[in-house]
Design a protein around this motif. Structure first.
Motif, PDB file in Angstrom:
ATOM      1  N   TYR A  69       4.356  10.170 -30.437  1.00  0.00           N
ATOM      2  CA  TYR A  69       3.127  10.920 -30.703  1.00  0.00           C
ATOM      3  C   TYR A  69       2.277  10.204 -31.740  1.00  0.00           C
ATOM      4  CZ  TYR A  69      -0.209  14.609 -31.379  1.00  0.00           C
ATOM      5  OH  TYR A  69      -1.393  15.302 -31.443  1.00  0.00           O
ATOM      6  N   PHE A  70       1.013   9.992 -31.372  1.00  0.00           N
ATOM      7  CA  PHE A  70       0.057   9.269 -32.204  1.00  0.00           C
ATOM      8  C   PHE A  70      -1.044  10.224 -32.678  1.00  0.00           C
ATOM      9  CE2 PHE A  70       2.169   6.363 -29.393  1.00  0.00           C
ATOM     10  CZ  PHE A  70       2.375   5.225 -30.147  1.00  0.00           C
ATOM     11  N   PRO A  71      -1.759   9.852 -33.763  1.00  0.00           N
ATOM     12  CA  PRO A  71      -2.741  10.782 -34.331  1.00  0.00           C
ATOM     13  C   PRO A  71      -3.888  11.167 -33.386  1.00  0.00           C
ATOM     14  CG  PRO A  71      -2.186   9.107 -35.932  1.00  0.00           C
ATOM     15  CD  PRO A  71      -1.565   8.678 -34.624  1.00  0.00           C
ATOM     16  N   LEU A  72      -4.339  12.393 -33.580  1.00  0.00           N
ATOM     17  CA  LEU A  72      -5.502  12.955 -32.877  1.00  0.00           C
ATOM     18  C   LEU A  72      -6.792  12.251 -33.284  1.00  0.00           C
ATOM     19  CD1 LEU A  72      -6.795  15.489 -31.334  1.00  0.00           C
ATOM     20  CD2 LEU A  72      -6.823  16.616 -33.571  1.00  0.00           C
ATOM     21  N   PHE A  73      -6.835  11.802 -34.547  1.00  0.00           N
ATOM     22  CA  PHE A  73      -8.064  11.218 -35.092  1.00  0.00           C
ATOM     23  C   PHE A  73      -8.069   9.696 -34.958  1.00  0.00           C
ATOM     24  CE2 PHE A  73      -7.291  14.987 -37.891  1.00  0.00           C
ATOM     25  CZ  PHE A  73      -8.335  15.760 -37.402  1.00  0.00           C
ATOM     26  N   ILE A  74      -9.223   9.160 -34.591  1.00  0.00           N
ATOM     27  CA  ILE A  74      -9.348   7.704 -34.486  1.00  0.00           C
ATOM     28  C   ILE A  74     -10.539   7.242 -35.324  1.00  0.00           C
ATOM     29  CG2 ILE A  74      -9.723   5.777 -32.891  1.00  0.00           C
ATOM     30  CD1 ILE A  74      -8.290   7.373 -30.755  1.00  0.00           C
TER      31      ILE A  74
END
Lengths: 482, 482
Positions: free
Chosen positions: A71-76
Motif C-alpha cells: 500500500y502506497f500513499p494517497l497523496f502525490i
C-alpha cells in the motif's frame, strides 16, 4: 416505510431508454446511492459485495502468479507529475489538489492519486538495486480519484476503487511477458467469472495510457451495443524508470534501467456486468459474482407454513454448508408473487420454491433467473442439482452475451457503411485502418465511435482503411463506449 | 546488491533505546518504507500481509455478527463538519482540504475523511425510514487521513488504513448492546489472534471520541510499558442522528431519532503487535497473524543437498496442503546460520531444519522463535507437530505478554507514588480518581500519563483519588501512550 414494502416502481425497458434502465435497476436493486459529493457514489452492501467477490477471485489469481499486495500513499507531490511528460499531460486536467492541511497552507500541493506509477516509481528506485531484486511483482487495492466531467455510477465516478499492479523487470522480454500474462488473467476472469465475453487486443497510440509504450485491453459489449474497456495492461518500457531513475546492477555488473508494467481493473466491472447481462426484468447476475446465488422461498397456506419453513431451513443449511451463497425469505407478510418479482429484479440466479405438495413428494422447485425454466428435483439431490444449475446458468449467460457480441459486431469496408448501420442498429465495427490519427479522429467525429482495440484474433483481416481507403496497417474494432 | 545479501545491521537493544529498536526492526524486516509525503508511509508486502491477515479475520467476525461492508466517499463537504459541534472541534485541526480540482477552484472545500460519521450520517438519513430498516449494520474498510504533528510508522501516520463500523438502532439499549458486542469482538481478536492481552474499559470524558456519548477501548501494553489504544467502540446516542436528522417511524407510528454506534481498529494494530512481542533479536510475530508461519531450511554438505532439498519440498507440500503459511529457503549461496538469524529477526514463529542425519532417522527439527527450543519430531507426524507447536507458541506469547502486563501494572494511592515508580520503571498505574478533569490533567502534566480507561474488571477497587485524595468515583488505569 420499509424499502421492501415500497410500491414497486417500474423499470424503464432497455429498448426505450437504456441509460434510464441502468439507473432504474441499480437504484431499485439497492446497489448504490448518489452521494452529496459531485461524481462520487456510495457503494451499498449489495453493490459492494459484488466488488468483494471480484476482489477475492482476482486477488487469488494475482497471488498464484507470484504477486504480493502493498500500500502506497494517497497523496502525490506535484513535482512527481512533472517527471514523465505524457503522464502529466494525460492526468493533470483531472487532478484534485490538497492545498491546505492541519490549519496551514502546504508548501507543495499534493494531488490525490489518479493512478500510482509516479509514487511507486519513486519507491522502486529506492528498493531496486540488483537483478536479484527483480522481477518485483506488486499489486495495490486502493481508491483513486479522477475529476471527471460526466459521471455514471460504477462506470465513471470521481472516486473509484481498483487494483493497480506495478511490476519491474530486467528486460523488455520479461516485462512484455508479464503484460500479456496479466491481460490473459483479465480475459479469463471476465469470461469465466463474470460470464462476459471480451475482445482482447492492443490499443491504438491515441488511446493508450499516458506514459505507456503499449497498452492492451479487454473490451466488452453492453446490451446497448456500447463498449466498456473492462481491463488494461500496459508495457511502460523504461519511461518511468528513466523519469524516476529506477536502475539495477545487471548480471554483467552494469547499471541498467528496469522495464516496468502496470495493469488494472476497477469497480467499473460492476457496471459492465450489469449492462452486459441485465434485461427488462432487472439485474441478472452471473452466479460466480452474485452476492446471493440462491433465494429460497417457502410457499403455501398458513396451516402447512411451519412445516414448510422448517424443511426449507434444513435444505438451506445443507446448501450453505456446501459453500453456496444462499438466503431464505420466509417473511409471512409478503406474497410469493411479490418475492418472485423482487428477486428476479435483483438478479439472483436461482429461485427455490418449496410448497406443501413438494413436501409430500420429496421434491423441490428450482427456477433459473436467466431462462425462467422451472426444474423439479428430488430433495435428496438438492445440493448437487443447485450446483449443476449454477454452472449451467453461468454457461448460458456467457453464450447469450457471446451471441449478442457476435451479432452486433459487423465488418465494414467504409465509414459510411458503419454510420449507416448505426442509424438503425447498435454495435461495433471491424474495419481496416491505415494507422493515421486523422482517420481515427474522423471515425470519432462522424460515427461517435472510438477505436476500441486492435484485436489479436479478428475473425477477418481487412485490407483497406475504412476512411481513406489506403492500405490497412491494422484491423481495428470501433465502437461507441462508456 | 540484493537486500538479502546486505551486511546485517545490528538492531538497537530494547533496553538501550526502545524507539530506535522499533524503527530498526520494521526497516530491517522490510515491513515499511518512509514515503516522500510527510507522515505517510509505504506498507511493503511483509507489512501489508499482516494487515491482510487482520482484515480477513475481523471481516469474518463482523459478518458472522450480521454486518455487511459498504463504501462511502473519501471527500466530505466542509458544511458536514459544522453539524456536530464536538465532532468539528475534535477533528478540524487535523483535516487536509481539497480546494482545487479539475483545473478549478471548488465552491465548497472538501475534507479528506478523518472518519466517516458525518458522511454516513447524511446517507443514513436518506436510507432509514422505518423500524423495519433497523438495526442497520454496516462496516467500511478504508483509508483515512489525519494531519498529525508527530508520526511513527504504523502507530501514528497521516494516512492510515482501518475499518469503521457504523450502526443505527431503534433505541439506546440495542445500540449499547452493539457497542459492547463489538468491543468484545476486539478484545477476543486482540487476545486470541494477536496474542496481545488488553485492558477493556470505558474512556473518561476527556479522552472519548469527539461526538460520542461514551467511548470504550481495549488498551494494550507495549514492551516499554507504554500503552497503545488498540480498538475503540463508541455509543453515539442520538448526537449524529440529531445533527443529520436520522429519524424512523417506530412501531407506534411516531418519528424517533435512531441511536448510533461506531467502532474501529486500524493499521496501528500492526505496530502494537510488533511492540508487544518483539525482542532484541527482532520481530516475534504471533502465529495466527504471521505472513510466514514456518520457514523450512535444508542443511548439510553439497553431496547430500539434492536429496535433502527434495525431501524438504515434499514436506513443504504437505504443510501447505494443510493450510499452513510455509516457505522454503533453499538458496545455496547463503549459510544456514545466516538464514537462522534472518528469519529469527523477521519473527517467523517456527524454523524447520532438515539435514542428512535427520533424513537417515526419518526425523525433522522444529525450532520455536519465542522459546528457542528445538524439538526433534518424526517426519510422519510433521504436519500435526507443526500445528500443535503453532498453538503452543500462540499461547506462550500470550502468557508472556500477560505476565509483562501484570508485572508492569502497579496499584498506587497517590500521584507521587506513580511518579516515583516511573523514575526507574515503566508501566501503568491503577488508581482511584474523583472524576474531575483537573485531577486527570494533573496526572498528565506531572507524570506524562493519560487515563487509558476505566477498566470493567480492575483487579482492585480504589477508594480515593490519586491527586486530590477525595472519594474516588472510578478506578482508572493511567499510562504513557503512543
Amino acid at each position: 416505510m420499509s424499502k421492501d414494502k415500497q410500491f414497486v416502481r417500474e423499470i424503464t425497458p432497455q429498448g426505450e431508454d437504456f441509460s434510464q434502465w441502468y439507473i432504474d435497476v441499480i437504484k431499485k436493486a439497492d446497489l448504490m446511492s448518489y452521494s452529496p459529493v459531485r461524481g462520487c457514489m456510495v457503494f451499498k452492501p449489495d453493490g459492494y459485495e459484488i466488488w468483494e467477490n471480484i476482489q477475492r477471485e482476482l486477488d487469488k489469481r494475482f497471488k498464484e502468479t507470484g504477486h504480493r499486495n502493498a500500500y502506497f500513499p494517497l497523496f502525490i507531490p506535484e513535482s512527481f507529475f512533472q517527471k514523465e511528460k505524457e503522464h502529466v499531460e494525460g492526468f493533470n486536467p483531472e487532478l484534485p489538489w490538497v492545498t491546505e492541511a492541519g490549519g496551514e497552507k502546504l508548501e507543495e500541493r499534493l494531488a490525490i492519486r489518479p493512478t500510482s506509477e509516479t509514487m511507486i516509481g519513486h519507491m522502486y528506485a529506492e528498493w531496486i538495486n540488483s537483478y536479484r531484486d527483480l522481477p518485483l511483482l506488486i499489486n495495490q487495492w486502493a481508491n483513486v480519484v479522477r475529476w471527471e466531467k460526466r459521471t455514471l455510477p460504477f462506470l465513471r465516478t470521481t472516486e473509484f476503487l481498483w487494483q493497480e499492479g506495478h511490476t519491474a523487470h530486467e528486460d523488455e522480454e520479461d516485462a512484455r511477458r508479464e503484460t500479456m500474462q496479466m491481460l490473459e488473467i483479465y480475459r479469463d476472469f471476465a469470461e469465466n467469472f463474470l460470464a462476459m465475453p471480451v475482445i482482447i487486443g492492443q490499443k491504438t497510440p491515441s488511446e493508450k495510457f499516458a506514459g505507456a509504450v503499449d497498452t492492451f485491453s479487454i473490451e466488452a459489449m453492453m446490451k446497448d451495443g456500447k463498449a466498456v474497456q473492462a481491463g488494461t495492461s500496459h508495457y511502460l518500457g523504461t519511461n518511468f524508470a528513466v523519469a524516476f531513475d529506477i536502475k539495477y546492477l545487471n548480471r554483467e555488473n552494469q547499471h541498467q534501467f528496469v522495464h516496468t508494467t502496470s495493469w488494472g481493473v476497477s469497480t467499473r466491472l460492476i457496471g459492465a456486468t450489469i449492462m452486459a447481462h441485465g434485461d427488462d426484468r432487472g439485474l441478472a447476475l452471473p452466479p460466480k459474482v452474485a452476492p446471493t446465488q440462491v433465494i429460497m422461498i417457502p410457499i403455501g397456506p398458513p396451516k402447512t407454513r411451519e412445516q414448510v419453513v422448517a424443511r426449507t431451513d434444513e435444505l438451506f443449511a445443507e446448501l450453505k454448508q456446501a459453500g453456496v451463497r444462499v438466503r431464505v425469505d420466509d417473511r409471512a407478510d409478503l406474497s410469493p408473487g411479490w418475492k418472485f418479482n423482487e428477486y428476479e429484479m435483483r438478479g439472483v440466479p436461482i429461485r427455490v420454491e418449496l410448497g406443501p405438495r413438494d413436501m409430500e413428494n420429496g421434491q423441490i422447485v428450482l427456477v433459473s433467473r436467466i431462462t425462467g425454466e422451472k426444474k423439479i428435483v428430488q430433495q435428496v439431490n438438492f445440493v448437487q442439482e443447485v450446483q449443476q444449475l449454477l454452472e449451467e446458468i453461468h454457461q448460458e449467460m456467457f453464450n447469450r452475451a457471446k451471441q449478442h457480441l457476435e451479432e452486433h459486431l459487423i465488418t465494414v469496408d467504409t465509414l459510411d457503411e458503419f454510420k449507416q448501420y448505426l442509424e438503425t442498429n447498435r454495435g461495433f465495427a471491424l474495419a481496416g485502418w491505415c494507422g493515421s490519427e486523422a482517420c481515427e479522429a474522423q471515425v470519432k467525429e462522424e460515427a461517435g465511435a472510438t477505436s476500441r482495440n486492435i484485436p489479436f484474433s479478428p475473425r477477418e483481416s481487412k485490407e483497406t482503411c475504412l476512411v481513406c481507403g489506403d492500405k490497412a496497417k491494422h484491423t481495428v474494432v470501433f465502437g461507441k463506449s462508456y
